[in-house]
Design a protein around this motif. Structure first.
Motif, mmCIF file in Angstrom:
data_model
loop_
_atom_site.group_PDB
_atom_site.id
_atom_site.type_symbol
_atom_site.label_atom_id
_atom_site.label_comp_id
_atom_site.label_asym_id
_atom_site.label_seq_id
_atom_site.Cartn_x
_atom_site.Cartn_y
_atom_site.Cartn_z
ATOM 1 N N GLN A 1 -9.278 4.546 -4.692
ATOM 2 C CA GLN A 1 -9.163 3.524 -3.650
ATOM 3 C C GLN A 1 -7.825 2.802 -3.744
ATOM 4 N N PHE B 1 -6.627 -0.903 -2.063
ATOM 5 C CA PHE B 1 -7.228 -1.997 -1.297
ATOM 6 C C PHE B 1 -6.538 -3.320 -1.641
ATOM 7 N N LYS C 1 0.823 -1.208 0.000
ATOM 8 C CA LYS C 1 0.000 0.000 0.000
ATOM 9 C C LYS C 1 0.858 1.259 0.000
ATOM 10 N N ARG D 1 -11.614 -8.336 -2.087
ATOM 11 C CA ARG D 1 -12.785 -7.802 -2.787
ATOM 12 C C ARG D 1 -12.700 -7.891 -4.301
#
Length: 357
Positions: free
Chosen positions: A255, A257, A229, A262
């Motif tokens: 975003q 993630f 990240k 997801r």
């Protein structure tokens, strides 16, 4: 040093090129009044287009505005008359399209010949499958009001870095500045390639300077995959700077993630490392469409041409992801009912039914 291309104008205004532009621009539009009018005497219109370009009398036409609903969004689309504008746009792009494509990398998709959503999906699935460790996290973003935000002056500067033919640049300028609104109009054939080329310098910087190994762009929707990240946050910060330099801004819904929790929502699918699903919104839309077709068959009615196209379209969409169970309950069930109905009506079935005495 970037190679600049000249001596293009003779190719643009040649009868052969304008004739090809006429044939290409009419595909799928032969029922429209403007196209039918030109079809009655194409050689006269082709010669007139050549005259308008050679004498520089050509002027970009008035635009008609209408709204479409696409991928959950309302978009304003602008249209011009088929003659001469659409044919002129095609005549220009048939010559300069390969030049622009030379600067648009193979990581960029949408609205370009041979580069659609399924090619982008295949590329994404390849990234995730071949390098699970290097694609643990995803940075996803898109540009706010991309087409209206394109700077026309900067667009011309970018084209001038690639093209040095003054006549071709005149025509590009006429098309770009002939649109009275801000940016580029969604709907012009030229806009598709100009917009992709506008972001090509950002693509190169992200690939060559930021070393984004797993980078994908579908027009203004951008996906960057990475192992951490923190690195993707640095990518996001640099992307903000590059967009600002080009007069653009990132949407606030960006975003970062983990992919496995997801999936990557991109070009209509949710893609994980080992499997791929159709996007939930599209799945629900497809289920409603199949229920409608099934109810029509149950009521004894035949599927019309539109219904068959809808069935074929959704079958094709499901064919690009892991959807065996979903297809079994939806598209394949409709197909089975349709085949049964066709069989009942077939002469072979009628001959097999014993006649009543």
């Amino acid at each position: 040093m970037v190679k600049r291309y000249g001596n293009l104008w003779e190719r643009v205004v040649s009868i052969e090129n304008i004739t090809q532009a006429y044939h290409e621009s009419r595909k799928g539009k032969t029922s429209k009044p403007g196209v039918r009018q030109v079809d009655e005497d194409p050689s006269t219109y082709i010669l007139e287009i050549q005259r308008l370009l050679v004498t520089k009398e050509y002027r970009s036409g008035a635009y008609r505005e209408f709204q479409i609903h696409e991928r959950g969004k309302d978009r304003l689309v602008y249209d011009v008359d088929y003659f001469p504008h659409r044919i002129v746009h095609w005549a220009l792009m048939l010559v300069i399209r390969p030049i622009l494509m030379d600067s648009i990398g193979d990581h960029s998709y949408a609205a370009m010949q041979g580069r659609g959503s399924h090619q982008a999906l295949t590329k994404l699935r390849g990234y995730l499958r071949k390098d699970p460790e290097g694609t643990r996290f995803c940075f996803k973003m898109d540009v706010r009001k991309f087409f209206p935000s394109i700077d026309k002056d900067l667009m011309m500067e970018k084209l001038e870095r690639k093209i040095k033919d003054p006549d071709v640049l005149w025509l590009c300028r006429e098309i770009i500045y002939g649109y009275p609104g801000p940016g580029l109009p969604i709907g012009n054939y030229t806009s598709q390639y100009f917009a992709n080329y506008y972001l090509a310098s950002i693509d190169r910087h992200m690939k060559q300077v930021m070393h984004c190994k797993h980078y994908l762009r579908y027009m203004d929707d951008i996906i960057v995959l990475g192992k951490s990240k923190s690195w993707l946050r640095r990518v996001k910060k640099r992307m903000d700077q590059l967009l600002a330099e080009n007069g653009l801004t990132m949407k606030s819904n960006w975003q970062i993630f983990p992919v496995e929790s997801r999936g990557v929502d991109f070009v209509g699918y949710r893609t994980f490392h080992d499997f791929c699903l159709v996007r939930t919104r599209n799945k629900n839309k497809m289920k409603r469409a199949m229920k409608r077709l099934e109810a029509k068959l149950d009521a004894g009615h035949d599927l019309d041409e539109h219904d068959l196209g809808c069935l074929a379209s959704w079958s094709g969409i499901l064919g690009w992801c892991d959807s065996w169970r979903l297809a079994k309950k939806t598209t394949r069930r409709v197909k089975r009912k349709q085949e049964a109905k066709n069989w009942m009506k077939s002469p072979r079935h009628q001959r097999s039914v014993p006649s009543s005495s």
